[in-house]
Write an enzyme that holds these catalytic residues in place. Structure first.
Site, PDB file in Angstrom:
ATOM      1  N   CYS A 106       0.871  -1.169   0.000  1.00 35.68           N
ATOM      2  CA  CYS A 106       0.000   0.000   0.000  1.00 35.68           C
ATOM      3  C   CYS A 106       0.908   1.218   0.000  1.00 35.68           C
ATOM      4  CB  CYS A 106      -0.858   0.045   1.261  1.00 35.68           C
ATOM      5  SG  CYS A 106      -1.828  -1.437   1.524  1.00 35.68           S
ATOM      6  N   ARG A 150       1.312   1.750  -6.002  1.00 29.32           N
ATOM      7  CA  ARG A 150       1.512   0.792  -4.915  1.00 29.32           C
ATOM      8  C   ARG A 150       0.211   0.115  -4.494  1.00 29.32           C
ATOM      9  NH1 ARG A 150       6.239   1.210  -2.299  1.00 29.32           N
ATOM     10  NH2 ARG A 150       5.319   0.204  -0.504  1.00 29.32           N
ATOM     11  N   TRP A 197      -3.904  -1.595  -1.144  1.00 33.45           N
ATOM     12  CA  TRP A 197      -3.868  -2.827  -1.958  1.00 33.45           C
ATOM     13  C   TRP A 197      -4.241  -3.932  -0.978  1.00 33.45           C
ATOM     14  CZ3 TRP A 197      -3.476  -3.808  -6.984  1.00 33.45           C
ATOM     15  CH2 TRP A 197      -3.123  -5.082  -7.406  1.00 33.45           C
ATOM     16  N   ASN A 216       1.285   0.361   6.115  1.00 33.70           N
ATOM     17  CA  ASN A 216       1.650  -0.492   4.981  1.00 33.70           C
ATOM     18  C   ASN A 216       2.435  -1.663   5.555  1.00 33.70           C
ATOM     19  OD1 ASN A 216       4.291  -0.260   2.522  1.00 33.70           O
ATOM     20  ND2 ASN A 216       2.570  -1.628   2.569  1.00 33.70           N
ATOM     21  N   GLY A 217       1.989  -2.873   5.269  1.00 27.11           N
ATOM     22  CA  GLY A 217       2.694  -4.044   5.792  1.00 27.11           C
ATOM     23  C   GLY A 217       1.693  -5.094   6.241  1.00 27.11           C
ATOM     24  N   GLU A 258       8.157 -21.251 -18.540  1.00 31.03           N
ATOM     25  CA  GLU A 258       8.029 -19.853 -18.118  1.00 31.03           C
ATOM     26  C   GLU A 258       9.203 -19.021 -18.642  1.00 31.03           C
ATOM     27  OE1 GLU A 258       5.859 -17.958 -17.168  1.00 31.03           O
ATOM     28  OE2 GLU A 258       6.884 -16.272 -16.234  1.00 31.03           O
ATOM     29  N   LYS A 277       8.958 -15.723 -21.129  1.00 28.03           N
ATOM     30  CA  LYS A 277       9.558 -14.411 -20.830  1.00 28.03           C
ATOM     31  C   LYS A 277      10.371 -13.921 -22.032  1.00 28.03           C
ATOM     32  CE  LYS A 277       7.643 -13.545 -18.219  1.00 28.03           C
ATOM     33  NZ  LYS A 277       6.538 -13.992 -17.612  1.00 28.03           N
ATOM     34  N   GLU A 312       8.136 -13.165 -25.136  1.00 27.57           N
ATOM     35  CA  GLU A 312       7.196 -12.044 -25.095  1.00 27.57           C
ATOM     36  C   GLU A 312       7.882 -10.688 -25.048  1.00 27.57           C
ATOM     37  OE1 GLU A 312       4.445 -12.121 -21.769  1.00 27.57           O
ATOM     38  OE2 GLU A 312       6.010 -12.690 -20.360  1.00 27.57           O
ATOM     39  N   HIS A 324      11.796 -36.434 -29.280  1.00 28.69           N
ATOM     40  CA  HIS A 324      10.663 -36.836 -30.124  1.00 28.69           C
ATOM     41  C   HIS A 324      10.280 -35.731 -31.102  1.00 28.69           C
ATOM     42  CE1 HIS A 324      10.284 -40.398 -27.677  1.00 28.69           C
ATOM     43  NE2 HIS A 324      10.370 -39.628 -26.603  1.00 28.69           N
ATOM     44  N   LYS A 366      -1.435  -6.402 -19.956  1.00 27.61           N
ATOM     45  CA  LYS A 366      -1.221  -6.950 -18.619  1.00 27.61           C
ATOM     46  C   LYS A 366      -2.382  -7.856 -18.216  1.00 27.61           C
ATOM     47  CE  LYS A 366       0.998  -7.338 -14.796  1.00 27.61           C
ATOM     48  NZ  LYS A 366       2.112  -8.289 -14.926  1.00 27.61           N
TER      49      LYS A 366
HETATM   50  C1  G6P Z   1      -1.541 -11.800 -19.858  1.00 26.13           C
HETATM   51  C2  G6P Z   1      -0.311 -11.224 -19.178  1.00 26.13           C
HETATM   52  C3  G6P Z   1       0.517 -12.348 -18.549  1.00 26.13           C
HETATM   53  C4  G6P Z   1      -0.330 -13.174 -17.610  1.00 26.13           C
HETATM   54  C5  G6P Z   1      -1.599 -13.689 -18.299  1.00 26.13           C
HETATM   55  C6  G6P Z   1      -2.563 -14.283 -17.303  1.00 26.13           C
HETATM   56  O1  G6P Z   1      -1.156 -12.562 -20.955  1.00 26.13           O
HETATM   57  O2  G6P Z   1       0.478 -10.519 -20.119  1.00 26.13           O
HETATM   58  O3  G6P Z   1       1.616 -11.800 -17.852  1.00 26.13           O
HETATM   59  O4  G6P Z   1       0.407 -14.252 -17.145  1.00 26.13           O
HETATM   60  O5  G6P Z   1      -2.293 -12.607 -18.935  1.00 26.13           O
HETATM   61  O6  G6P Z   1      -2.981 -13.268 -16.441  1.00 26.13           O
HETATM   62  P1  G6P Z   1      -3.535 -13.483 -14.980  1.00 26.13           P
HETATM   63  O7  G6P Z   1      -3.823 -12.084 -14.515  1.00 26.13           O
HETATM   64  O8  G6P Z   1      -4.780 -14.291 -15.123  1.00 26.13           O
HETATM   65  O9  G6P Z   1      -2.495 -14.176 -14.201  1.00 26.13           O
END
Ligand code: G6P
Length: 610
Positions: free
Chosen positions: A2, A29, A76, A102-103, A482, A486, A489, A505, A605
């Site tokens: 927060c 935040r 938050w 905050n915490g 993963e 990264k 993307e 395979h 996002k």
């Molecule tokens: C989008 C974002 C990813 C995320 C995915 C799922 O593709 O760019 O970074 O992993 O959505 O989002 P979520 O909010 O459901 O984890």
């Protein structure tokens, strides 16, 4: 995560407009609720509500509050939904002591019940609310105590992380702040003193800042600031420094991008995940324990967390779980869902349309839906039976980093909890895993500190590669997927990830001289076999980049480049550590290719369309 802000203005001007504009700068935040308290003529004034600052301001007119002293908070949610009642500031029974925080107060349940037994009335579900009541109680017991002494007495009882700002009608000329593990910084100029979670909050007003350390208490009043040690009250002298950051740099705390800032935040975020209240883990694992079959449903990075979790639950709790993409769930599993089905949906945002559609489908067929999300108050928290928060704070970089490792940490804790319930592994093993979980934030910190330069060099070397391979075995398969996501993307390099065993395979046919292949190689039960897989790739001219355990000479001698991860991380927790250098790799390769890692093309996002 927060944001807090407070100010004492010595020229008689009103505090509220400055608190309002400063909270706006801290909105990164957290932004699910906002609140301000000011002091004027010995009276407290409070305005607060759920919603973003602009929304709340439209209704409440936050600037229109009297007084030159005040505190504010942008929230938050971690404990309690984003509702007005849970918004900060929080007060004691008399309304005379007002706190923003905050915490996470880890022992709040114990303190709350103790205070309730003494007659204190609580209105919110937050952990924060115990603080004003504790101060009230201390002052009631000993009326001689000053506000400062009562705060110090109260802090003795509080376990967890905090940055507090406290005002009271009892001493209406000051703000008292205290810090442990949550950020706190002061700003000073000729007009007054300011306290905030972060420098951007006051950078418009002053660039003179005083950093507050863990274990310190600060008294702000018209004469300036005084810093003391919480442990023994000794005075600390600290002069302001001049901050040269621009406002944009300040929001990123001096980092060039949010992504690298968020990668660096992972040790702190992991520490926060270890503060999750035990009863949430207990409740969720009780539902999982009753289940015959469990679907883990998610998209993108969250799906990779689910994939890793399926190994954790099988190995630790002997529970078969099925990771399914949100976008495929209805087609792939929809008809098989029944009242006997349990779904654990995982989503950073809690808003991803495909994951929500899967949840809705499961609900319509009377399944039990549990969820794990970073955004309390999101659609997912509203529609699932029980949810748990990942404690990562807002993530701004489009490529998920800290939310992935925080999801993994919570999922590992859940698997361990279930394991204990089911008695499937020995107590020694459980103790050892719990100890490793506690040590993991420090290990991740070591990786970031010691490997970043090395990863930068590797990124330089391979930045022009046309294709990348990522291979792992066992739970490291999830890490490979993963890591590949990264790089793909944000650096736009076509990349392929496979369980190393599967690479024979088909994918191996792509290998030619100089083809970069990243192997994720924790020293676990897959170690011997992965050496074989490395040999196969080497024999065909691949360049091997290995992420290995420190001192793993066997693999280091085979690799063209290697990145080291500290020893002693159990296989089941390895993705949390082994992904970190690969997040860095993607980041630095993107920079080498002159790309902005925070804003990858065509991506969002939060994907709220199917
Ligand atoms: C989008 C974002 C990813 C995320 C995915 C799922 O593709 O760019 O970074 O992993 O959505 O989002 P979520 O909010 O459901 O984890």
């Amino acid at each position: 995560m927060c944001g807090i802000f407070g100010c004492v203005l010595n020229d008689g001007s009103p505090a509220a407009p400055l608190i309002h504009s400063s909270l706006k700068k801290l909105e990164y935040r957290g932004y699910d609720s906002v609140g301000i308290a000011t002091l004027s003529d010995g009276k407290i004034f409070i305005k607060k509500d759920q919603g973003k600052i602009d929304e709340v301001d439209k209704i409440l007119n936050l600037d229109d509050m009297p007084g030159s002293i005040g505190i504010g908070h942008t929230r938050w949610a971690t404990h309690g939904a984003p509702l007005k009642v849970n918004s900060h500031p929080h007060t004691d029974c008399t309304g005379e002591i007002v706190v923003v925080h905050n915490g996470i107060i880890e022992n709040f349940l114990e303190l709350k019940s103790e205070l309730q037994n003494l007659g204190h009335e609580f209105v919110s579900k937050t952990d924060t609310e115990v603080m004003p009541h504790l101060i009230e109680e201390n002052m009631k017991r000993n009326p001689q105590l000053s506000l400062e002494q009562a705060v110090l007495e109260s802090l003795k009882r509080v376990e967890g992380s905090y940055a507090f700002a406290i005002i009271s009608t009892r001493e209406p000329d000051k703000i008292i702040c205290a810090r442990n593990e949550s950020p706190l910084v002061l700003g000073v100029n000729h007009k007054g003193v300011f306290c905030a979670s972060d420098i951007p909050a006051f950078l418009d007003v002053t660039n003179k800042a005083v950093m507050i350390n863990n274990g310190e208490l600060v008294i702000l009043d018209a004469s300036g600031y005084r810093i003391k040690k919480i442990s023994d009250g000794t005075a600390v002298t600290r002069e302001p420094i001049t901050v040269e950051w621009t406002a944009e740099m300040a929001v990123k705390q001096g980092y060039p991008h949010f992504m690298i800032k968020e990668i660096h935040e992972q040790p702190e975020v992991l520490r926060n995940t270890l503060r999750i209240q035990d009863h949430y883990l207990d409740l969720l694992s009780t539902f999982l324990d009753r289940a015959n079959e469990v679907f883990f449903v998610a998209c993108g990075t969250s799906y990779h967390a689910c994939l890793a979790a399926s190994y954790m639950f099988s190995k630790l709790s002997f529970l078969p779980t099925f990771p399914v993409y949100g976008s495929e769930f209805v087609e792939q599993c929809g008809k098989s869902v029944s009242i006997d089905t349990t779904m654990l949906a995982v989503s950073q945002s809690g808003e991803t349309a495909d994951t929500i559609a899967a949840v809705t489908c499961a609900q319509q067929r009377a399944a039990t839906v549990l969820s794990l999300t970073n955004v309390i108050g999101s659609t997912m928290t509203r529609i699932s039976r029980v949810y748990i928060g990942t404690q990562a704070g807002p993530e701004i970089g489009v490529a998920a980093t800290k939310t992935f490792t925080s999801q993994l940490s919570v999922l590992a804790q859940l698997a361990l909890k279930l394991s204990k319930k089911r008695g499937k592994i020995s107590q020694d093993e459980i103790d050892c895993l719990e100890e490793s979980l506690q040590k993991l934030p420090d290990k991740v910190e070591t990786i970031v500190k010691t490997q970043e330069e090395k990863v930068k060099q590797i990124a330089k070397k391979y930045a022009n590669a046309k294709v990348f391979f990522f291979l792992g075995r066992g739970i490291s398969t999830a890490t490979a997927y993963e890591a590949r996501l990264k790089l793909m993307e944000i650096a736009y390099i076509p990349s392929i990830a496979f369980p190393a065993g599967e690479s024979k395979h088909g994918p191996i046919s792509l290998i030619e001289n100089g083809f970069p292949v990243v192997f994720i190689c924790p020293r676990d039960e897959t170690h011997k076999t992965i050496i074989g897989n490395i040999m196969e790739m080497k024999a065909r001219g691949a360049h091997i980049i290995a992420v290995v355990e420190e001192g793993d000479v066997d693999i280091k001698s085979l690799a063209d480049d290697y990145i080291e991860v500290p020893k002693g991380i159990p296989s089941i927790l390895s993705p949390i550590a082994y992904i970190v250098p690969l997040q860095l790799l993607a980041y630095f390769v993107a920079l080498e290719r002159s790309l902005n890692p925070d804003m990858p093309r065509n991506l969002a996002k939060s994907v709220t369309v199917k």
